[in-house]
Design a protein around this motif. Sequence first.
Motif, PDB file in Angstrom:
ATOM      1  N   VAL A   1       0.877  -1.163   0.000  1.00 54.41           N
ATOM      2  CA  VAL A   1       0.000   0.000   0.000  1.00 54.41           C
ATOM      3  C   VAL A   1       0.917   1.217   0.000  1.00 54.41           C
ATOM      4  O   VAL A   1       1.697   1.415   0.935  1.00 54.41           O
ATOM      5  CB  VAL A   1      -0.947   0.022   1.215  1.00 54.41           C
ATOM      6  N   PHE A   2       0.863   1.992  -1.071  1.00 54.83           N
ATOM      7  CA  PHE A   2       1.755   3.144  -1.245  1.00 54.83           C
ATOM      8  C   PHE A   2       1.110   4.384  -0.658  1.00 54.83           C
ATOM      9  O   PHE A   2      -0.073   4.658  -0.900  1.00 54.83           O
ATOM     10  CB  PHE A   2       2.030   3.361  -2.738  1.00 54.83           C
ATOM     11  N   ALA A   3       1.869   5.166   0.092  1.00 55.99           N
ATOM     12  CA  ALA A   3       1.368   6.424   0.668  1.00 55.99           C
ATOM     13  C   ALA A   3       2.176   7.591   0.102  1.00 55.99           C
ATOM     14  O   ALA A   3       3.410   7.601   0.195  1.00 55.99           O
ATOM     15  CB  ALA A   3       1.456   6.402   2.189  1.00 55.99           C
ATOM     16  N   GLY A   4       1.495   8.564  -0.488  1.00 56.10           N
ATOM     17  CA  GLY A   4       2.154   9.743  -1.038  1.00 56.10           C
ATOM     18  C   GLY A   4       1.119  10.728  -1.520  1.00 56.10           C
ATOM     19  O   GLY A   4      -0.051  10.372  -1.689  1.00 56.10           O
ATOM     20  N   THR A   5       1.535  11.963  -1.756  1.00 53.26           N
ATOM     21  CA  THR A   5       0.571  12.990  -2.151  1.00 53.26           C
ATOM     22  C   THR A   5       1.021  13.836  -3.332  1.00 53.26           C
ATOM     23  O   THR A   5       0.336  13.876  -4.347  1.00 53.26           O
ATOM     24  CB  THR A   5       0.227  13.882  -0.945  1.00 53.26           C
ATOM     25  N   PRO A   6       2.170  14.543  -3.288  1.00 55.71           N
ATOM     26  CA  PRO A   6       2.469  15.507  -4.351  1.00 55.71           C
ATOM     27  C   PRO A   6       3.099  14.869  -5.576  1.00 55.71           C
ATOM     28  O   PRO A   6       3.379  13.662  -5.622  1.00 55.71           O
ATOM     29  CB  PRO A   6       3.454  16.463  -3.663  1.00 55.71           C
ATOM     30  N   GLU A   7       3.360  15.703  -6.567  1.00 51.20           N
ATOM     31  CA  GLU A   7       3.946  15.264  -7.833  1.00 51.20           C
ATOM     32  C   GLU A   7       5.276  14.553  -7.624  1.00 51.20           C
ATOM     33  O   GLU A   7       5.613  13.606  -8.352  1.00 51.20           O
ATOM     34  CB  GLU A   7       4.138  16.480  -8.753  1.00 51.20           C
ATOM     35  N   VAL A   8       6.043  14.975  -6.634  1.00 49.54           N
ATOM     36  CA  VAL A   8       7.359  14.394  -6.400  1.00 49.54           C
ATOM     37  C   VAL A   8       7.270  12.915  -6.010  1.00 49.54           C
ATOM     38  O   VAL A   8       8.245  12.168  -6.149  1.00 49.54           O
ATOM     39  CB  VAL A   8       8.117  15.209  -5.324  1.00 49.54           C
ATOM     40  N   ALA A   9       6.094  12.465  -5.557  1.00 45.47           N
ATOM     41  CA  ALA A   9       5.922  11.062  -5.171  1.00 45.47           C
ATOM     42  C   ALA A   9       5.533  10.173  -6.348  1.00 45.47           C
ATOM     43  O   ALA A   9       5.602   8.940  -6.245  1.00 45.47           O
ATOM     44  CB  ALA A   9       4.868  10.948  -4.073  1.00 45.47           C
ATOM     45  N   VAL A  10       5.112  10.765  -7.458  1.00 45.09           N
ATOM     46  CA  VAL A  10       4.598   9.985  -8.586  1.00 45.09           C
ATOM     47  C   VAL A  10       5.668   9.092  -9.219  1.00 45.09           C
ATOM     48  O   VAL A  10       5.378   7.935  -9.568  1.00 45.09           O
ATOM     49  CB  VAL A  10       3.935  10.910  -9.630  1.00 45.09           C
ATOM     50  N   PRO A  11       6.932   9.553  -9.425  1.00 39.33           N
ATOM     51  CA  PRO A  11       7.926   8.635 -10.006  1.00 39.33           C
ATOM     52  C   PRO A  11       8.098   7.348  -9.204  1.00 39.33           C
ATOM     53  O   PRO A  11       8.271   6.268  -9.796  1.00 39.33           O
ATOM     54  CB  PRO A  11       9.214   9.473 -10.018  1.00 39.33           C
ATOM     55  N   ALA A  12       8.060   7.435  -7.877  1.00 41.23           N
ATOM     56  CA  ALA A  12       8.199   6.236  -7.050  1.00 41.23           C
ATOM     57  C   ALA A  12       6.995   5.319  -7.224  1.00 41.23           C
ATOM     58  O   ALA A  12       7.138   4.088  -7.316  1.00 41.23           O
ATOM     59  CB  ALA A  12       8.375   6.624  -5.587  1.00 41.23           C
TER      60      ALA A  12
ATOM     61  N   ALA B   1      13.760  12.719  -6.958  1.00 39.05           N
ATOM     62  CA  ALA B   1      12.511  11.951  -7.056  1.00 39.05           C
ATOM     63  C   ALA B   1      12.689  10.767  -7.997  1.00 39.05           C
ATOM     64  O   ALA B   1      12.227   9.654  -7.707  1.00 39.05           O
ATOM     65  CB  ALA B   1      11.378  12.847  -7.526  1.00 39.05           C
ATOM     66  N   PHE B   2      13.348  10.972  -9.123  1.00 43.32           N
ATOM     67  CA  PHE B   2      13.529   9.886 -10.088  1.00 43.32           C
ATOM     68  C   PHE B   2      14.607   8.904  -9.632  1.00 43.32           C
ATOM     69  O   PHE B   2      14.432   7.685  -9.737  1.00 43.32           O
ATOM     70  CB  PHE B   2      13.838  10.454 -11.475  1.00 43.32           C
ATOM     71  N   ALA B   3      15.717   9.425  -9.105  1.00 44.19           N
ATOM     72  CA  ALA B   3      16.747   8.520  -8.595  1.00 44.19           C
ATOM     73  C   ALA B   3      16.232   7.747  -7.382  1.00 44.19           C
ATOM     74  O   ALA B   3      16.474   6.542  -7.241  1.00 44.19           O
ATOM     75  CB  ALA B   3      18.000   9.316  -8.224  1.00 44.19           C
ATOM     76  N   GLY B   4      15.491   8.442  -6.520  1.00 45.35           N
ATOM     77  CA  GLY B   4      14.963   7.806  -5.323  1.00 45.35           C
ATOM     78  C   GLY B   4      13.935   6.735  -5.612  1.00 45.35           C
ATOM     79  O   GLY B   4      13.770   5.788  -4.834  1.00 45.35           O
ATOM     80  N   ALA B   5      13.221   6.863  -6.729  1.00 48.46           N
ATOM     81  CA  ALA B   5      12.251   5.833  -7.113  1.00 48.46           C
ATOM     82  C   ALA B   5      12.945   4.484  -7.280  1.00 48.46           C
ATOM     83  O   ALA B   5      12.440   3.446  -6.824  1.00 48.46           O
ATOM     84  CB  ALA B   5      11.543   6.237  -8.405  1.00 48.46           C
ATOM     85  N   GLY B   6      14.106   4.497  -7.918  1.00 50.84           N
ATOM     86  CA  GLY B   6      14.870   3.264  -8.073  1.00 50.84           C
ATOM     87  C   GLY B   6      15.347   2.722  -6.737  1.00 50.84           C
ATOM     88  O   GLY B   6      15.344   1.498  -6.504  1.00 50.84           O
ATOM     89  N   LEU B   7      15.765   3.623  -5.864  1.00 46.14           N
ATOM     90  CA  LEU B   7      16.204   3.208  -4.527  1.00 46.14           C
ATOM     91  C   LEU B   7      15.066   2.557  -3.752  1.00 46.14           C
ATOM     92  O   LEU B   7      15.261   1.541  -3.074  1.00 46.14           O
ATOM     93  CB  LEU B   7      16.747   4.417  -3.764  1.00 46.14           C
TER      94      LEU B   7
END
Length: 310
Positions: A4-15, A170-176
Amino acid sequence: MKLVFAGTPEVAVPALDALIASDRHEVAAVVTRPDAPAGRGRRLVASPVAERAEEAGIEVLKPVKPRDEDFLARLREIAPDCCPVVAYGALLPKTALDVPARGWVNLHFSLLPAWRGAAPVQHAVMAGDEVTGASTFLIEVGLDSGPVYGVLTEEVRPTDTSGDLLTRLAFAGAGLLVATMDGIEDGTLHAVPQPGEGVTLAPKITVEDAQVQWSAPALRVDRVVRGCTPAPGAWTLFRGERLKLVQAVPVLDRTDLAPGELSVGKNNVYAGTGSHAVELLWVQPQGKKPMRAADWARGVRIAHGELLGL
């Protein structure tokens, strides 16, 4: 794992996109903040994470508070193995933290224990950090204090705004985050407690924090402008009204201006600081769109010796 993914703003979308694309995990639902008023009409708008989840056909949960019993009951029904989090925007109570067997794992945009809090990237830019990064850690009741699973580093470039830097993280962190989920699932990754030394805090940047102090050195003015762009926006006063400073660069060879004093050339606008001048490149007058500083200066007809900040 069932997530279950929790996030809100645009910066969370890549993850969220990266987890949806993973062939090892199932995003069973998304938790996000309730719809909020936006735009001139102040109509209710779903968060970027909610919009992306709905496009993907994923169930969206929007509790007013994550301690709401209806939300907790639904979370228990879903029975996730783990809950990855990116910029959700609300504190999670222990009743929620206890639901997933492998906990809630946050992607935080700093090298913990540095810059714990709501605005790590803004504070890193404003502090003049040369290197920052992202960390995944197991959420506990304390503020960003849980044990860390993994980190990545990212150079802070001399012209980076907080928006520039956050986009890259945001994009690098998505991979992490996906790699962290993989490692938790197969048992190869174990969280390590954060060191007790090196803790710094990154509270939300307020509008008052974003006011430029012209008595400060030019380097500090530059960092405040970049750190507060795009939000909340660095600003000063001009003729009693707020003037946003969208882009300004230090000018090392000009030291003849008093703090806040304006000097206008044919295509340049300079402002004095506590050290050398800064050149204003883009500004945004109150109630107007961003414009080149030279165009703004021609329009307002700045008088000789006129000051910013009064």
